[in-house]
Write a protein that holds these residues in place. Structure first.
Motif, mmCIF file in Angstrom:
data_model
loop_
_atom_site.group_PDB
_atom_site.id
_atom_site.type_symbol
_atom_site.label_atom_id
_atom_site.label_comp_id
_atom_site.label_asym_id
_atom_site.label_seq_id
_atom_site.Cartn_x
_atom_site.Cartn_y
_atom_site.Cartn_z
ATOM 1 N N CYS A 85 0.869 -0.694 -0.051
ATOM 2 C CA CYS A 85 -0.057 0.366 -0.195
ATOM 3 C C CYS A 85 1.278 0.798 0.089
ATOM 4 O O CYS A 85 1.974 1.509 0.823
ATOM 5 C CB CYS A 85 -0.777 -0.001 0.933
ATOM 6 S SG CYS A 85 -2.630 -1.295 1.122
ATOM 7 N N PRO A 86 0.448 2.447 -0.781
ATOM 8 C CA PRO A 86 0.965 3.200 -0.670
ATOM 9 C C PRO A 86 1.564 4.096 0.728
ATOM 10 O O PRO A 86 0.458 4.013 1.509
ATOM 11 C CB PRO A 86 0.517 5.099 -1.026
ATOM 12 C CG PRO A 86 -0.613 3.943 -1.004
ATOM 13 C CD PRO A 86 -0.419 2.057 -0.883
ATOM 14 N N ASN A 87 2.323 5.287 1.264
ATOM 15 C CA ASN A 87 2.904 5.667 2.320
ATOM 16 C C ASN A 87 1.855 6.598 2.781
ATOM 17 O O ASN A 87 1.248 6.359 4.267
ATOM 18 C CB ASN A 87 4.567 6.733 2.170
ATOM 19 C CG ASN A 87 5.542 5.270 1.709
ATOM 20 O OD1 ASN A 87 5.655 5.008 2.819
ATOM 21 N ND2 ASN A 87 6.407 5.892 1.405
ATOM 22 N N THR A 88 0.823 6.801 1.857
ATOM 23 C CA THR A 88 0.223 7.799 2.654
ATOM 24 C C THR A 88 -1.640 7.211 1.905
ATOM 25 O O THR A 88 -1.613 6.783 0.862
ATOM 26 C CB THR A 88 0.233 9.321 2.547
ATOM 27 O OG1 THR A 88 1.109 10.041 3.235
ATOM 28 C CG2 THR A 88 -1.401 9.541 2.628
ATOM 29 N N SER A 89 -2.331 6.315 2.680
ATOM 30 C CA SER A 89 -3.749 6.139 1.893
ATOM 31 C C SER A 89 -4.129 7.643 1.134
ATOM 32 O O SER A 89 -4.475 8.029 1.585
ATOM 33 C CB SER A 89 -3.882 5.128 2.885
ATOM 34 O OG SER A 89 -5.706 5.265 2.679
ATOM 35 N N PRO A 90 -4.693 7.197 -0.492
ATOM 36 C CA PRO A 90 -5.218 7.453 -1.098
ATOM 37 C C PRO A 90 -6.667 7.683 -0.494
ATOM 38 O O PRO A 90 -7.583 8.339 -0.781
ATOM 39 C CB PRO A 90 -5.143 7.135 -2.370
ATOM 40 C CG PRO A 90 -5.612 5.996 -2.232
ATOM 41 C CD PRO A 90 -4.323 5.407 -0.731
ATOM 42 N N LEU A 91 -7.682 6.739 0.778
ATOM 43 C CA LEU A 91 -8.990 7.046 1.588
ATOM 44 C C LEU A 91 -8.913 7.994 1.953
ATOM 45 O O LEU A 91 -9.818 8.323 2.718
ATOM 46 C CB LEU A 91 -8.789 5.203 1.396
ATOM 47 C CG LEU A 91 -9.285 3.938 0.682
ATOM 48 C CD1 LEU A 91 -9.359 3.039 1.641
ATOM 49 C CD2 LEU A 91 -10.271 4.593 -0.886
ATOM 50 N N LEU A 92 -8.233 8.756 2.759
ATOM 51 C CA LEU A 92 -8.036 9.568 3.593
ATOM 52 C C LEU A 92 -8.667 11.124 3.588
ATOM 53 O O LEU A 92 -8.565 11.320 2.349
ATOM 54 C CB LEU A 92 -7.014 10.215 4.534
ATOM 55 C CG LEU A 92 -5.909 8.639 4.829
ATOM 56 C CD1 LEU A 92 -4.063 9.481 5.318
ATOM 57 C CD2 LEU A 92 -6.357 8.173 6.037
ATOM 58 N N SER A 93 -9.910 11.947 4.114
ATOM 59 C CA SER A 93 -10.310 12.971 3.999
ATOM 60 C C SER A 93 -10.672 13.643 4.880
ATOM 61 O O SER A 93 -11.278 14.810 4.451
ATOM 62 C CB SER A 93 -11.975 11.811 4.033
ATOM 63 O OG SER A 93 -12.779 11.444 4.867
ATOM 64 N N GLY A 94 -9.899 13.371 6.155
ATOM 65 C CA GLY A 94 -8.955 14.075 6.486
ATOM 66 C C GLY A 94 -10.555 14.309 8.290
ATOM 67 O O GLY A 94 -10.775 13.022 8.548
ATOM 68 N N PRO A 95 -11.584 15.710 8.660
ATOM 69 C CA PRO A 95 -12.298 15.757 9.902
ATOM 70 C C PRO A 95 -13.522 14.595 9.466
ATOM 71 O O PRO A 95 -13.859 14.422 8.295
ATOM 72 C CB PRO A 95 -13.203 17.015 9.684
ATOM 73 C CG PRO A 95 -11.614 17.358 8.668
ATOM 74 C CD PRO A 95 -10.757 16.458 8.477
ATOM 75 N N ILE A 96 -13.736 13.914 10.835
ATOM 76 C CA ILE A 96 -15.290 12.840 10.367
ATOM 77 C C ILE A 96 -16.320 13.645 11.426
ATOM 78 O O ILE A 96 -16.376 13.940 12.172
ATOM 79 C CB ILE A 96 -14.411 11.843 11.043
ATOM 80 C CG1 ILE A 96 -13.821 10.812 9.773
ATOM 81 C CG2 ILE A 96 -15.740 10.687 10.931
ATOM 82 C CD1 ILE A 96 -12.279 9.423 10.998
ATOM 83 N N HIS A 97 -17.207 12.826 10.339
ATOM 84 C CA HIS A 97 -18.680 13.950 10.970
ATOM 85 C C HIS A 97 -18.253 12.449 12.172
ATOM 86 O O HIS A 97 -19.235 11.133 11.883
ATOM 87 C CB HIS A 97 -19.305 13.752 10.519
ATOM 88 C CG HIS A 97 -21.321 14.134 10.665
ATOM 89 N ND1 HIS A 97 -21.128 15.146 11.463
ATOM 90 C CD2 HIS A 97 -22.564 12.866 11.008
ATOM 91 C CE1 HIS A 97 -22.756 14.442 12.204
ATOM 92 N NE2 HIS A 97 -23.043 14.040 12.394
ATOM 93 N N VAL A 98 -19.303 12.614 13.260
ATOM 94 C CA VAL A 98 -19.083 11.583 14.707
ATOM 95 C C VAL A 98 -20.606 12.167 15.285
ATOM 96 O O VAL A 98 -20.566 13.394 15.720
ATOM 97 C CB VAL A 98 -18.247 12.062 15.907
ATOM 98 C CG1 VAL A 98 -18.338 10.533 16.917
ATOM 99 C CG2 VAL A 98 -17.021 11.403 15.063
ATOM 100 N N SER A 99 -21.478 11.220 15.444
ATOM 101 C CA SER A 99 -22.916 11.239 16.195
ATOM 102 C C SER A 99 -22.688 10.160 16.615
ATOM 103 O O SER A 99 -22.670 9.271 16.173
ATOM 104 C CB SER A 99 -23.883 12.067 15.296
ATOM 105 O OG SER A 99 -23.630 11.183 14.074
ATOM 106 N N PHE A 100 -24.151 10.214 17.349
ATOM 107 C CA PHE A 100 -24.426 8.101 18.494
ATOM 108 C C PHE A 100 -25.569 8.305 18.391
ATOM 109 O O PHE A 100 -26.618 8.215 19.058
ATOM 110 C CB PHE A 100 -23.742 8.820 19.684
ATOM 111 C CG PHE A 100 -22.223 8.950 19.708
ATOM 112 C CD1 PHE A 100 -21.336 7.895 19.599
ATOM 113 C CD2 PHE A 100 -22.395 10.770 20.918
ATOM 114 C CE1 PHE A 100 -20.130 8.648 19.357
ATOM 115 C CE2 PHE A 100 -21.328 10.509 20.832
ATOM 116 C CZ PHE A 100 -19.879 10.038 20.742
ATOM 117 N N PRO A 101 -26.550 7.236 16.812
ATOM 118 C CA PRO A 101 -27.753 7.317 16.589
ATOM 119 C C PRO A 101 -27.952 6.739 18.296
ATOM 120 O O PRO A 101 -27.210 5.788 17.833
ATOM 121 C CB PRO A 101 -27.897 7.114 15.260
ATOM 122 C CG PRO A 101 -26.653 6.299 15.402
ATOM 123 C CD PRO A 101 -25.410 7.562 15.486
ATOM 124 N N SER A 102 -29.607 6.776 18.202
ATOM 125 C CA SER A 102 -29.888 5.958 19.076
ATOM 126 C C SER A 102 -30.704 4.590 18.113
ATOM 127 O O SER A 102 -30.895 4.499 17.407
ATOM 128 C CB SER A 102 -31.492 6.167 19.599
ATOM 129 O OG SER A 102 -32.375 6.720 18.240
#
Length: 374
Positions: A85-102
């Motif tokens: 795999c590449p040294n830096t993954s091309p799948l990275l997107s940075g900030p992730i939305h986090v919530s806690f659905p019931s």
């Protein structure tokens, strides 16, 4: 033939029309410029991990869906002649939305992670991973928190193209919680199964908010949870080493693992930070904008009350770190279960008075048919 008055009238009307057109064009340009700058500011906010105003504890409402673009991976097949795999993954997107659905269930998490095999193991389908990381989660009566962590952690790690396994070290009985001792056990049991090159010791109630916070080891022990929403996304104090930390096997052996004598809440993280220094190492950290975590709100549960001995124990760390640690950890392995999303290791760790087996004593079980693998 038009008179002089009518000429001036036409001239004034023409000038008026021109002024109106210029105003409209100027307004459109102005709006475009304003829109352009707002887009720049929004993009900068996302890159820096800054949340929108009015959100509780700076919760992340601007990040991407952690499962975005991962569904295509299930269509890929492995080949014998596979490149790294590449040294830096091309799948990275940075900030992730986090919530806690019931209503979230482990079955739903399992369906969203079709490439995770029994025991909570994963490896990239399209390349050979450069890193093998084990996630060690000390656990006691936190099933609700665990399902949220698994929901986010599996795709988070897949985005980084890691070969990984998740271990939940479950403390049996209603005895006082001992987080550091469970992490010692997790290290020993995980290394018995595979030659991991990095181990992440991960609190069950902390969700990473940026996939650029890579779950790989550094030259020195790494403190990954540098910016929690609980502390206003700032490091509470310089020596803090709590929440989520990463050690290579060499780091772990060099500092004799973690202390076994911290029962209840508090103190063990600072003891571990002191051990890093005493072993001649320093702490590495990601940046504040990347090492962000959201904590699942909860109260101290029964059996995890504040440890009144924590300060006196910390004062003795320099004298005890070589004798109290991985070499002296005592426990009884009750079961090892390879579940769809993680390996569950249930142990009896006793009490402050020593290791006392549970009554009646369950037989240790290890289901060979459920071993992780492909």
């Amino acid at each position: 033939m038009p008179t002089l008055t009518s000429k001036w009238r036409y001239l004034i009307m023409l000038l008026g029309v021109q002024l109106i057109v210029m105003a409209l064009l100027s307004r459109e340009t102005y709006q475009k410029r304003v829109t352009y700058f707002f887009r720049i500011f929004r993009k900068l906010d996302v890159l820096s991990g800054v949340s929108g105003s009015g959100t509780a504890h700076g919760s992340n409402h601007t990040g991407a869906d952690v499962y975005a673009n991962l569904s295509q991976l299930a269509l890929l097949s492995r080949s014998e002649d596979m490149r790294y795999c590449p040294n830096t993954s091309p799948l990275l997107s940075g900030p992730i939305h986090v919530s806690f659905p019931s209503g979230l269930t482990l079955a739903q998490v399992e369906r969203k992670n079709p490439l995770v095999v029994r025991g909570g193991r994963y490896r990239p389908p399209d390349c050979e991973a450069r890193h093998r990381t084990a996630i060690i989660i000390p656990h006691r009566n936190r099933e609700k928190h665990l399902k949220f962590l698994l929901y986010y952690l599996h795709p988070f790690l897949q985005r980084q193209q890691l070969s990984y396994g998740i271990y939940v070290i479950h403390q049996a009985g209603n005895y006082t919680f001992n987080r550091a001792k469970l992490m010692n056990i997790g290290f020993r049991e995980a290394m018995r199964e595979m030659d991991w090159d990095c181990l992440f010791f991960h609190d069950v109630d902390l969700i990473p908010e940026d996939d650029r916070n890579t779950y790989t080891c550094d030259k020195n022990p790494k403190h990954a949870a540098i910016a929690m929403d609980k502390f206003g996304y700032k490091l509470p104090y310089k020596a803090y080493f709590g929440g989520v930390s990463a050690l290579s096997p060499l780091h772990y052996l060099k500092m004799n693992g973690f202390p076994n004598n911290y029962w209840g809440w508090g103190g063990e993280d600072d003891d571990i930070g002191i051990r890093v220094s005493l072993a001649g190492m320093s702490i590495s950290r990601p940046s504040l904008r990347i090492g962000r975590y959201k904590m699942i709100k909860h109260k101290l549960d029964e059996g995890n009350e504040v440890n009144p001995k924590r300060f006196s124990l910390l004062a003795k760390t320099q004298q005890t770190w070589k004798s109290d640690g991985m070499h002296s950890v005592e426990y009884e392995l009750l079961s090892r279960e390879y579940l769809p999303l993680y390996t569950n290791i249930t142990v009896n760790i006793g009490t402050e008075r020593g290791l006392r087996p549970l009554t009646p004593k369950p037989k240790a079980k290890e289901r060979a048919e459920n071993r992780p693998g492909r």
